[in-house]
Design a protein around this motif. Structure first.
Motif, PDB file in Angstrom:
ATOM      1  N   ASN A   1      -2.071  -0.218   3.770  1.00 15.22           N
ATOM      2  CA  ASN A   1      -3.196   0.858   3.296  1.00 15.22           C
ATOM      3  C   ASN A   1      -3.712   1.534   4.299  1.00 15.22           C
ATOM      4  O   ASN A   1      -4.835   2.126   4.326  1.00 15.22           O
ATOM      5  CB  ASN A   1      -4.367  -0.357   2.651  1.00 15.22           C
ATOM      6  N   LYS A   2      -3.285   1.268   5.606  1.00 12.30           N
ATOM      7  CA  LYS A   2      -3.638   2.315   6.757  1.00 12.30           C
ATOM      8  C   LYS A   2      -2.710   3.239   7.108  1.00 12.30           C
ATOM      9  O   LYS A   2      -1.539   2.982   7.216  1.00 12.30           O
ATOM     10  CB  LYS A   2      -3.831   1.422   8.016  1.00 12.30           C
TER      11      LYS A   2
ATOM     12  N   GLY B 238       0.856  -1.291   0.031  1.00 12.71           N
ATOM     13  CA  GLY B 238       0.090  -0.093  -0.177  1.00 12.71           C
ATOM     14  C   GLY B 238       0.778   1.238  -0.004  1.00 12.71           C
ATOM     15  O   GLY B 238       1.961   1.271   0.267  1.00 12.71           O
TER      16      GLY B 238
ATOM     17  N   SER C 102      -1.378   9.547  -3.128  1.00 11.50           N
ATOM     18  CA  SER C 102      -2.324   8.797  -1.996  1.00 11.50           C
ATOM     19  C   SER C 102      -2.775   9.970  -0.979  1.00 11.50           C
ATOM     20  O   SER C 102      -3.864  10.181  -0.674  1.00 11.50           O
ATOM     21  CB  SER C 102      -2.110   7.543  -1.481  1.00 11.50           C
TER      22      SER C 102
END
Length: 206
Positions: free
Chosen positions: A156-157, A150, A190
């Motif tokens: 992804n966190k 991620g 992101s």
């Protein structure tokens, strides 16, 4: 959380420069009600510093936050404190992950100090930092961000060191120089697309 008041200097008349912005970004992302009080380094600062120390902010440094009538200082401890109050929202899920976050956060201090003294001392030092210091830290953090698939240090966190790294990329004018650092480029892309961050960043260009 209760409303937070964040105190920091207005550095070189730029609203987002230096340490206070790390906390500001976290507050925006978490959608916490807050006020941002900007102080100036003028003849009144010595008196304010004495006042802060008397009120329990013993280091006499900024940034600090005030919440519920209590003062809390130092950038990274403030960010950890907010994360804990939010149920470890910006922490890892185990001791090993949190040790990694602490490690990454600690290295961001080295980057900030390298950049700070280069900018303070002279144009020559700034040039040297751009040639040596910036690539050094980009390489270090590129390694850390290569471990997970991620965009963030934990995958992804998002966690509190991601705010520190993103903001250093911005302060060090490296956001447009990440072609050779794909993992950091992924982080930056992101990060700015997070809904609350995107909304906040849009206000800076108005």
């Amino acid at each position: 959380m209760e409303k937070i008041t964040l105190y920091y200097f207005l550095v070189k008349n730029k609203a987002t420069l230096a340490l206070g912005e790390n906390i500001k970004l976290l507050l925006e992302d978490a959608a916490i009600e807050h006020e941002y009080v900007r102080l100036t380094l003028d003849e009144t600062w010595d008196n304010k510093k004495v006042q802060f120390i008397e009120e329990g902010l013993y280091s006499g440094t900024l940034p600090y936050i005030e919440v519920g009538g209590k003062k809390f200082g130092r950038t990274i401890p403030i960010m950890r404190y907010i994360s804990v109050k939010l149920g470890n929202k910006y922490h890892g899920t185990n001791d090993e992950e949190n040790q990694l976050l602490d490690c990454v956060a600690d290295i961001t201090n080295d980057w900030f100090e390298s950049m700070k003294w280069a900018f303070i001392d002279s144009d020559k030092n700034m040039e040297n930092h751009a040639k040596v210091g910036t690539p050094k830290f980009l390489t270090i953090f590129e390694r850390y961000y290569s471990v997970q698939k991620g965009p963030y240090i934990l995958g992804n966190k998002i966690s509190y060191p991601d705010f520190l790294v993103y903001h250093l990329l911005d302060d060090d004018k490296a956001l447009n120089s990440l072609a050779n650092y794909p993992n950091l480029q992924n982080l930056a892309q992101s990060f700015v697309e997070r809904p609350n961050i995107k909304k906040y960043l849009a206000t800076l260009s108005q």
